[in-house]
Write a protein that holds these residues in place. Structure first.
Motif, PDB file in Angstrom:
ATOM      1  N   GLU A  28     -45.555 -43.305 -12.900  1.00  0.00           N
ATOM      2  CA  GLU A  28     -44.847 -43.218 -14.235  1.00  0.00           C
ATOM      3  C   GLU A  28     -43.311 -43.653 -13.686  1.00  0.00           C
ATOM      4  OE1 GLU A  28     -43.647 -39.982 -17.582  1.00  0.00           O
ATOM      5  OE2 GLU A  28     -45.688 -39.989 -16.679  1.00  0.00           O
ATOM      6  N   PHE A  29     -42.857 -43.193 -12.791  1.00  0.00           N
ATOM      7  CA  PHE A  29     -41.306 -43.210 -12.680  1.00  0.00           C
ATOM      8  C   PHE A  29     -40.908 -44.285 -11.620  1.00  0.00           C
ATOM      9  CE2 PHE A  29     -41.100 -38.289 -13.324  1.00  0.00           C
ATOM     10  CZ  PHE A  29     -41.150 -38.489 -14.893  1.00  0.00           C
ATOM     11  N   GLY A  30     -41.728 -45.014 -11.090  1.00  0.00           N
ATOM     12  CA  GLY A  30     -41.707 -46.180 -10.245  1.00  0.00           C
ATOM     13  C   GLY A  30     -41.065 -45.912  -8.871  1.00  0.00           C
ATOM     14  N   LEU A  31     -41.264 -44.911  -8.163  1.00  0.00           N
ATOM     15  CA  LEU A  31     -40.931 -44.298  -7.069  1.00  0.00           C
ATOM     16  C   LEU A  31     -41.534 -44.896  -5.678  1.00  0.00           C
ATOM     17  CD1 LEU A  31     -41.294 -40.421  -8.045  1.00  0.00           C
ATOM     18  CD2 LEU A  31     -39.405 -42.102  -8.572  1.00  0.00           C
ATOM     19  N   ASP A  32     -40.906 -44.909  -4.716  1.00  0.00           N
ATOM     20  CA  ASP A  32     -41.120 -45.122  -3.266  1.00  0.00           C
ATOM     21  C   ASP A  32     -41.212 -44.152  -2.525  1.00  0.00           C
ATOM     22  OD1 ASP A  32     -38.469 -44.380  -2.677  1.00  0.00           O
ATOM     23  OD2 ASP A  32     -37.901 -46.376  -2.301  1.00  0.00           O
ATOM     24  N   ASP A  33     -41.885 -44.215  -1.245  1.00  0.00           N
ATOM     25  CA  ASP A  33     -42.096 -43.139  -0.390  1.00  0.00           C
ATOM     26  C   ASP A  33     -40.680 -42.327   0.060  1.00  0.00           C
ATOM     27  OD1 ASP A  33     -44.856 -43.839  -0.510  1.00  0.00           O
ATOM     28  OD2 ASP A  33     -44.609 -44.888   1.823  1.00  0.00           O
ATOM     29  N   THR A  34     -39.886 -42.908   0.117  1.00  0.00           N
ATOM     30  CA  THR A  34     -38.242 -42.373   0.353  1.00  0.00           C
ATOM     31  C   THR A  34     -38.099 -41.336  -0.720  1.00  0.00           C
ATOM     32  OG1 THR A  34     -37.604 -44.123   1.368  1.00  0.00           O
ATOM     33  CG2 THR A  34     -35.807 -42.623   0.790  1.00  0.00           C
ATOM     34  N   ALA A  35     -38.202 -41.602  -2.112  1.00  0.00           N
ATOM     35  CA  ALA A  35     -37.910 -40.597  -3.225  1.00  0.00           C
ATOM     36  C   ALA A  35     -38.842 -39.526  -3.150  1.00  0.00           C
ATOM     37  CB  ALA A  35     -37.924 -41.450  -4.465  1.00  0.00           C
ATOM     38  N   LEU A  36     -40.054 -39.606  -2.770  1.00  0.00           N
ATOM     39  CA  LEU A  36     -41.068 -38.686  -2.663  1.00  0.00           C
ATOM     40  C   LEU A  36     -40.804 -37.894  -1.486  1.00  0.00           C
ATOM     41  CD1 LEU A  36     -44.306 -40.670  -3.592  1.00  0.00           C
ATOM     42  CD2 LEU A  36     -42.909 -39.197  -5.098  1.00  0.00           C
ATOM     43  N   GLY A  37     -40.442 -38.241  -0.375  1.00  0.00           N
ATOM     44  CA  GLY A  37     -40.051 -37.485   0.592  1.00  0.00           C
ATOM     45  C   GLY A  37     -38.675 -36.803   0.442  1.00  0.00           C
ATOM     46  N   LEU A  38     -37.923 -37.175  -0.480  1.00  0.00           N
ATOM     47  CA  LEU A  38     -36.485 -36.634  -0.617  1.00  0.00           C
ATOM     48  C   LEU A  38     -36.939 -35.391  -1.661  1.00  0.00           C
ATOM     49  CD1 LEU A  38     -33.413 -36.441  -0.485  1.00  0.00           C
ATOM     50  CD2 LEU A  38     -33.325 -38.153  -2.465  1.00  0.00           C
ATOM     51  N   LEU A  39     -37.617 -35.455  -2.381  1.00  0.00           N
ATOM     52  CA  LEU A  39     -38.118 -34.488  -3.364  1.00  0.00           C
ATOM     53  C   LEU A  39     -38.712 -33.239  -2.583  1.00  0.00           C
ATOM     54  CD1 LEU A  39     -38.711 -33.506  -6.429  1.00  0.00           C
ATOM     55  CD2 LEU A  39     -41.047 -34.514  -5.987  1.00  0.00           C
ATOM     56  N   GLY A  40     -39.595 -33.401  -1.748  1.00  0.00           N
ATOM     57  CA  GLY A  40     -40.298 -32.183  -0.606  1.00  0.00           C
ATOM     58  C   GLY A  40     -39.248 -31.757   0.286  1.00  0.00           C
ATOM     59  N   ALA A  41     -38.439 -32.568   0.703  1.00  0.00           N
ATOM     60  CA  ALA A  41     -37.501 -32.005   1.682  1.00  0.00           C
ATOM     61  C   ALA A  41     -36.208 -31.309   1.076  1.00  0.00           C
ATOM     62  CB  ALA A  41     -36.695 -33.136   2.612  1.00  0.00           C
ATOM     63  N   SER A  42     -35.903 -31.857   0.009  1.00  0.00           N
ATOM     64  CA  SER A  42     -34.926 -30.913  -0.874  1.00  0.00           C
ATOM     65  C   SER A  42     -35.459 -29.478  -1.253  1.00  0.00           C
ATOM     66  CB  SER A  42     -34.457 -31.913  -1.919  1.00  0.00           C
ATOM     67  OG  SER A  42     -33.844 -32.919  -1.491  1.00  0.00           O
ATOM     68  N   PHE A  43     -36.331 -29.661  -1.940  1.00  0.00           N
ATOM     69  CA  PHE A  43     -37.268 -28.557  -2.399  1.00  0.00           C
ATOM     70  C   PHE A  43     -37.269 -27.406  -1.168  1.00  0.00           C
ATOM     71  CE2 PHE A  43     -40.613 -25.343  -2.808  1.00  0.00           C
ATOM     72  CZ  PHE A  43     -40.513 -24.920  -4.152  1.00  0.00           C
ATOM     73  N   THR A  44     -37.594 -27.766  -0.047  1.00  0.00           N
ATOM     74  CA  THR A  44     -37.963 -26.843   1.194  1.00  0.00           C
ATOM     75  C   THR A  44     -36.382 -26.584   1.580  1.00  0.00           C
ATOM     76  OG1 THR A  44     -39.591 -27.849   1.774  1.00  0.00           O
ATOM     77  CG2 THR A  44     -38.544 -26.833   3.452  1.00  0.00           C
ATOM     78  N   LEU A  45     -35.383 -27.110   1.418  1.00  0.00           N
ATOM     79  CA  LEU A  45     -34.046 -27.161   1.938  1.00  0.00           C
ATOM     80  C   LEU A  45     -33.587 -26.064   0.840  1.00  0.00           C
ATOM     81  CD1 LEU A  45     -31.814 -27.104   3.732  1.00  0.00           C
ATOM     82  CD2 LEU A  45     -31.026 -29.020   2.423  1.00  0.00           C
ATOM     83  N   ILE A  46     -33.480 -26.135  -0.344  1.00  0.00           N
ATOM     84  CA  ILE A  46     -32.848 -25.399  -1.323  1.00  0.00           C
ATOM     85  C   ILE A  46     -33.688 -23.888  -1.271  1.00  0.00           C
ATOM     86  CG2 ILE A  46     -34.401 -25.772  -3.509  1.00  0.00           C
ATOM     87  CD1 ILE A  46     -30.469 -25.560  -3.462  1.00  0.00           C
ATOM     88  N   TYR A  47     -35.035 -23.932  -1.155  1.00  0.00           N
ATOM     89  CA  TYR A  47     -35.692 -22.677  -1.012  1.00  0.00           C
ATOM     90  C   TYR A  47     -35.336 -21.877   0.358  1.00  0.00           C
ATOM     91  CZ  TYR A  47     -39.805 -19.733  -0.655  1.00  0.00           C
ATOM     92  OH  TYR A  47     -40.595 -18.701  -0.644  1.00  0.00           O
ATOM     93  N   ALA A  48     -34.982 -22.445   1.240  1.00  0.00           N
ATOM     94  CA  ALA A  48     -34.579 -21.637   2.361  1.00  0.00           C
ATOM     95  C   ALA A  48     -32.951 -21.287   2.296  1.00  0.00           C
ATOM     96  CB  ALA A  48     -34.324 -22.885   3.752  1.00  0.00           C
ATOM     97  N   VAL A  49     -32.131 -21.934   1.694  1.00  0.00           N
ATOM     98  CA  VAL A  49     -30.681 -21.645   1.440  1.00  0.00           C
ATOM     99  C   VAL A  49     -30.530 -20.570   0.259  1.00  0.00           C
ATOM    100  CG1 VAL A  49     -28.597 -22.138   0.826  1.00  0.00           C
ATOM    101  CG2 VAL A  49     -29.829 -23.681   2.284  1.00  0.00           C
TER     102      VAL A  49
END
Length: 168
Positions: A28-49
């Motif tokens: 739907e949003f025309g994403l690549d693997d980098t965007a999807l990886g950034l989504l997961g990594a950012s969630f984990t980082l904000i959760y930890a902080v």
């Protein structure tokens, strides 16, 4: 303890929904693997902080209110994830879900420490932590069916309902 278990189950259920519906979101949003990886990594980082200041609050204020506020916030934001109009809106909403979910571990663990004597605490923590694999199991077994039949947004909407009930 049962309510804490349910909160933890919802914590892991809600955070797993994007992993199950990643492909329809990608399309739907025309994403690549980098965007999807950034989504997961950012969630984990904000959760930890976010867990650090929320732990500070859990040491100073009523843990039950912190849990209820966090659960209400992340349930509302989980539902809002289904309303995302772009990848960036989805990305920022999911980061805020991470902040809400970060309230769970510090407040619940501290509350378990208050409620159970040391000789029963490990069992209580084990029951609480059982929410993690069961939340993942439920998400991986239910979300795909919901998304296939009703679209990728529906699991986000439905996942918010139990959160509001338990928060109350």
């Amino acid at each position: 303890l049962f309510l804490l278990f349910l909160i933890n189950l919802m914590n892991f259920f809600d955070r797993t929904i994007p992993a199950v519906v990643l492909e329809p979101i990608r399309k739907e949003f025309g994403l690549d693997d980098t965007a999807l990886g950034l989504l997961g990594a950012s969630f984990t980082l904000i959760y930890a902080v976010a867990g650090v200041p929320l732990g500070y609050l859990a040491d100073r204020f009523r843990r039950t209110r912190i849990l209820a506020a966090g659960l209400t916030a992340w349930s509302l934001l989980t539902a809002a994830s289904g309303l995302a109009w772009s990848f960036m809106s989805f990305f920022w909403i999911r980061l805020l879900v991470g902040v809400g979910e970060a309230s769970c571990a510090p407040a619940a663990n501290s509350l378990i420490g208050d409620l159970f004597p040391s000789e029963k605490r490990a069992r209580a923590l084990g029951i609480f932590m059982l929410g993690l694999p069961l939340g993942l199991l439920l998400a991986f077994s239910i979300v795909g069916v919901l998304a296939q039949n009703y679209g990728w947004r529906m699991p986000f909407y439905l996942a918010a309902i139990p959160g509001f009930i338990v928060a109350a």
